[in-house]
Every structure is written in structure tokens, then in C-alpha cells.
Design a protein around this motif. Structure first.
Motif, PDB file in Angstrom:
ATOM      1  N   ALA A  83       0.845  -1.206   0.000  1.00 45.91           N
ATOM      2  CA  ALA A  83       0.000   0.000   0.000  1.00 45.91           C
ATOM      3  C   ALA A  83       0.880   1.256   0.000  1.00 45.91           C
ATOM      4  CB  ALA A  83      -0.917  -0.012   1.214  1.00 45.91           C
ATOM      5  N   ALA A 149      -1.396   7.440   6.135  1.00 41.65           N
ATOM      6  CA  ALA A 149      -1.444   6.037   6.574  1.00 41.65           C
ATOM      7  C   ALA A 149      -1.610   6.002   8.087  1.00 41.65           C
ATOM      8  CB  ALA A 149      -0.161   5.314   6.165  1.00 41.65           C
ATOM      9  N   PHE A 178      -4.787   5.232   3.505  1.00 39.67           N
ATOM     10  CA  PHE A 178      -4.558   3.808   3.765  1.00 39.67           C
ATOM     11  C   PHE A 178      -4.702   3.535   5.252  1.00 39.67           C
ATOM     12  CE2 PHE A 178      -1.118   0.834   5.252  1.00 39.67           C
ATOM     13  CZ  PHE A 178      -1.824  -0.329   4.986  1.00 39.67           C
ATOM     14  N   MET A 199      -7.261   2.239   0.643  1.00 43.18           N
ATOM     15  CA  MET A 199      -6.584   0.951   0.800  1.00 43.18           C
ATOM     16  C   MET A 199      -6.729   0.501   2.242  1.00 43.18           C
ATOM     17  SD  MET A 199      -3.163   1.898  -1.222  1.00 43.18           S
ATOM     18  CE  MET A 199      -3.239   3.574  -0.717  1.00 43.18           C
ATOM     19  N   SER A 201      -5.464  -2.977   4.809  1.00 44.69           N
ATOM     20  CA  SER A 201      -4.758  -4.260   4.886  1.00 44.69           C
ATOM     21  C   SER A 201      -5.294  -5.103   6.035  1.00 44.69           C
ATOM     22  CB  SER A 201      -3.259  -4.019   5.114  1.00 44.69           C
ATOM     23  OG  SER A 201      -3.060  -3.361   6.348  1.00 44.69           O
ATOM     24  N   VAL A 218      -7.882  -2.422  -2.464  1.00 46.68           N
ATOM     25  CA  VAL A 218      -7.440  -1.234  -3.211  1.00 46.68           C
ATOM     26  C   VAL A 218      -8.652  -0.731  -3.987  1.00 46.68           C
ATOM     27  CG1 VAL A 218      -5.808  -0.278  -4.883  1.00 46.68           C
ATOM     28  CG2 VAL A 218      -5.134  -2.240  -3.503  1.00 46.68           C
TER      29      VAL A 218
END
Ligand code: PLP
Length: 388
Positions: A83, A149, A178, A199, A201, A218
Motif C-alpha cells: 500500500a 497512513a 490507507f 486501501m 490491509s 485497493v
């Protein structure tokens, strides 16, 4: 020691979880009969492709995205790397990444690598409860920012961040958003559209699937550079023959986690009982936010003792816990997360994390509450600095 026959109270579910029996059952046919390569055109291959497509669709349905927006990886760390590096390398001109000081090393060390390659990274601080300082974040995100992030939930202190609000700040400045949701997915409801992230995870081994499988959402239209080039797997974006058994296991584990979400009420009751009782021990404080925290996370600091000694005594008494993140538990450095909350080094050294899950019971909490005060008392008796 034969750990297979020893009764262990496992309270370290943020480090990893056991593979659920239902997950093993779902995976087994993929080893025994359905072991084809999903890129092969024959029936064996096409059956494997069906399993892959089905797992992707089921996971996408749970996270609120389209199948084609979900990419399988080898772990949360790979997803985080992809990412962040993928966004940085695909960025046209923008050079700034804004993250928080309490991210997992999979994010922090990825950012450090990018700093060496000429990107600028701003590490935003958190308040004493571990919530990202929004004024600092707003000031850091500008029109040179390519990515924000910020993790959804912290692995050490369990703090849940206001991701939706942070995503709005990122987007208002034309940056991508993200979130590392490795600790959140499976523990609390996660919907990528509601969060507004580009994004996200997550990882299998935190939710009852095996170690070695993860995924990255994504959003359609977001451009990421590939991290792993190869044959055209994952729509040409992540090379490597897909790990069908583990991907099937990931889908099953996520479904089971969703079925178990109503059990969070019970887990929160166990968590709060543990916190309230532990706080009765003198010179003890809670790390993280009292309410904006993961259902199973308990993180407390006991002054005048070392978390590691405590951990070893708990282990001796059949209790598996952690001093902080599993990844840094081999290092005796105080936790970067606790230091970021402003906790003095001495207190950070005496910290202990219990992470409870569906499999824990009130009896487990009883045992922890019997053992911890005794061990803390004994260790403090040996401490030359304990005021008594
Ligand atoms: N991000 C967070 C918040 C984590 O807690 C972890 C694992 O502890 C990771 C990333 C890394 O995940 P994995 O172990 O699947 O690489």
C-alpha cells in the motif's frame, strides 16, 4: 516442557490466534484433491480458480467492496508494504506521507525506507490515550501529501482511530488514505466504503486462519505500483501462484469472525473486569483509551517492575500474555507506542498486554486475576526502588 499437554490460558490473541477447526476443514480438500493451479486451463485448474473467486467474493462481501478491489498477499506486512510503497512509487510529483507515531513496524519501517529514497514522512503524535492528534494531522496534510497512513486499531494498546474523519482530511487535500486494519478486521465491524479509505490491509493469522496469508483492499481507480512482479496473477498486480488453501481458510475464518461479533459484548465485559481489577493493584495504570479500544485489549503498566519478568512468571503459571507487540517482544527497548502516549520509560518497561478473544472464559480471567497481583507483589518485594 510439553506445551501440548499443559493447560494454558492463552491471552495473546493480538500476537496470533489458533487456526480454527472449521478453517482446517475448509482448507483440507485444497491439499488433498483440489490442488490445481488456478492459472491452468484444465478442470483441475478451473476448480482451483472457482475456489479462489469464491473466497474473494465472500471476503469482498463482508468488507463492502467489489471482488476486483481485493488482492491476496502473503501477510499483513506485505499488504502494508505494498500500500505504502505502491502509492509512493505511483505518485506523480507528490512527496509527502503522513502517518502516526504508533504504527506497526510494518508501516514505520516501510516509511523509513521511503525516506531514504527521498520521500518526506511526517509522524503525527497521539494524545495520552493513544488517539491521533487531529490538529497535528490536519496541519501535516498538505497538497504535497500523496498518502495518509493511519492504523485502524493499535496492536499494543488497542486504541481505535477515527479513520473516517482522517480519510476526509486526506481526500480534502487530494491524498490517498490507507489504513492498516490487521488488528481490526475480524474483531470489530469493518466496511471500506463506510470508512472511506482507498486501501486497507488485514492478515489471516489474527482471525483464526493460518500465518502466511493476508489481503489488501485497493479502491477501484487507485493506482499502485506493483511490489511483486511475476506472472499475471491477481489481475497482473501481484505475481506468484495463489495460495488457494490459505485463501480459502482466510474466507472461512472471516465469516466465522463475523458470526462471532455478537460475542464482543461478553469479551468487553471480561476485558473491563480485568482492567478494573488490575487497576486496584497500587501504582498501576491503564494504557490506551478506556472506551475507544478493541474488545479484547487490556494493556496496563505496573511501576517498579519489568514487564519481561512478569511475563516469565505468568508463563510459569500457565498464562500466555505479552509485554507489547509480539514483533518487538525480543527487544528490551520500551515500546514506541507507549512512549508516544507520553508514558515515562520506567512505566513503559512495566507494561503488560492481555488480548482476549472468543475462546477466553471468565475462568481464564479469574486465573489471571489470581496470579498477577501475587506475582506483581513478589517482584516488587525484590525491587530496591519500590517505596513499599
Ligand atoms: N499490522 C499490525 C497492526 C499488526 O498487529 C501486525 C502483526 O502483528 C501486522 C501489521 C503484521 O501482520 P503479519 O504478521 O501478517 O505480517
Amino acid at each position: 516442557m510439553n506445551i501440548e499437554s499443559k493447560k494454558i490460558v492463552y491471552a495473546d490473541n493480538a500476537a496470533t490466534t489458533p487456526v480454527l477447526p472449521e478453517v482446517v476443514s475448509a482448507m483440507t480438500p485444497c491439499f488433498e484433491t483440489l490442488w490445481g493451479n488456478p492459472s491452468s486451463l484444465h478442470d483441475m485448474g478451473q476448480k482451483a480458480k472457482e475456489l479462489l473467486d469464491d473466497a474473494r467474493a465472500r471476503i469482498a462481501g463482508i468488507l463492502g467492496c467489489e471482488s476486483r478491489e481485493l488482492y491476496f498477499t502473503s501477510c499483513g506486512t506485505e499488504s502494508d508494504n505494498w500500500a505504502i510503497k505502491g502509492a509512493a512509487l505511483a505518485s506523480k510529483g507528490r512527496k509527502r506521507i503522513v502517518t502516526s507515531k504508533i504504527e506497526h513496524p510494518a508501516v514505520l519501517n516501510t516509511c523509513r525506507t521511503l525516506e531514504k529514497q527521498g520521500f518526506e514522512v511526517i509522524y503525527v503524535g497521539v494524545n495520552s490515550n493513544g488517539i491521533v492528534n487531529m490538529d497535528e494531522l490536519k496541519a501535516a496534510v498538505n497538497n504535497d501529501t500523496l498518502l495518509v497512513a493511519v492504523m485502524m486499531a493499535n496492536n499494543e494498546i488497542g486504541t481505535i482511530q477515527p479513520i473516517k474523519e482522517i480519510a476526509e482530511i486526506a481526500h480534502a487535500n487530494g491524498a490517498l488514505m490507507f489504513t492498516d486494519a490487521v488488528q481490526a478486521v475480524g474483531s470489530i465491524p469493518v466496511n471500506v466504503k463506510e470508512l472511506g479509505v482507498d486501501m486497507l490491509s488485514f492478515s489471516g493469522h489474527k482471525i483464526g486462519a493460518p500465518k502466511g496469508v493476508g489481503a489488501l483492499y485497493v479502491k477501484k481507480g487507485v493506482r499502485l505500483a506493483n511490489l511483486i512482479d511475476g506472472g499475471g496473477q491477481e489481475n497482473g498486480h501481484r505475481g506468484g501462484t495463489e495460495n488457494i488453501p490459505y485463501i480459502v481458510g482466510l474466507a472461512k475464518a472471516l465469516e466465522i469472525s463475523m458470526e462471532r461479533l455478537p460475542d464482543n459484548e461478553r469479551i468487553i465485559r471480561m476485558r473491563d473486569r480485568l482492567i478494573n481489577e488490575l487497576l486496584k493493584i497500587p501504582y498501576t495504570n491503564l494504557n490506551g483509551d478506556p472506551t475507544e479500544r478493541l474488545p479484547g485489549n487490556v494493556n496496563v503498566s505496573f511501576e517498579f517492575i519489568e514487564g519481561e519478568s512478569l511475563l516469565l512468571w505468568l508463563n510459569y503459571n500457565g498464562i500466555a500474555a505479552s509485554t507489547g507487540s509480539a514483533c518487538s517482544s525480543k527487544s528490551l527497548d520500551p515500546s514506541h507506542v507507549l512512549l508516544a502516549t507520553g508514558l515515562p520509560i520506567e512505566k513503559a518497561h512495566g507494561s503488560l498486554r492481555f488480548s482476549l478473544s472468543h475462546s477466553n472464559t471468565d475462568e481464564d480471567v479469574d486465573l489471571i486475576l489470581k496470579v498477577v497481583p501475587e506475582v506483581v507483589g513478589n517482584l516488587r518485594k525484590m525491587s530496591p526502588i519500590f517505596p513499599g
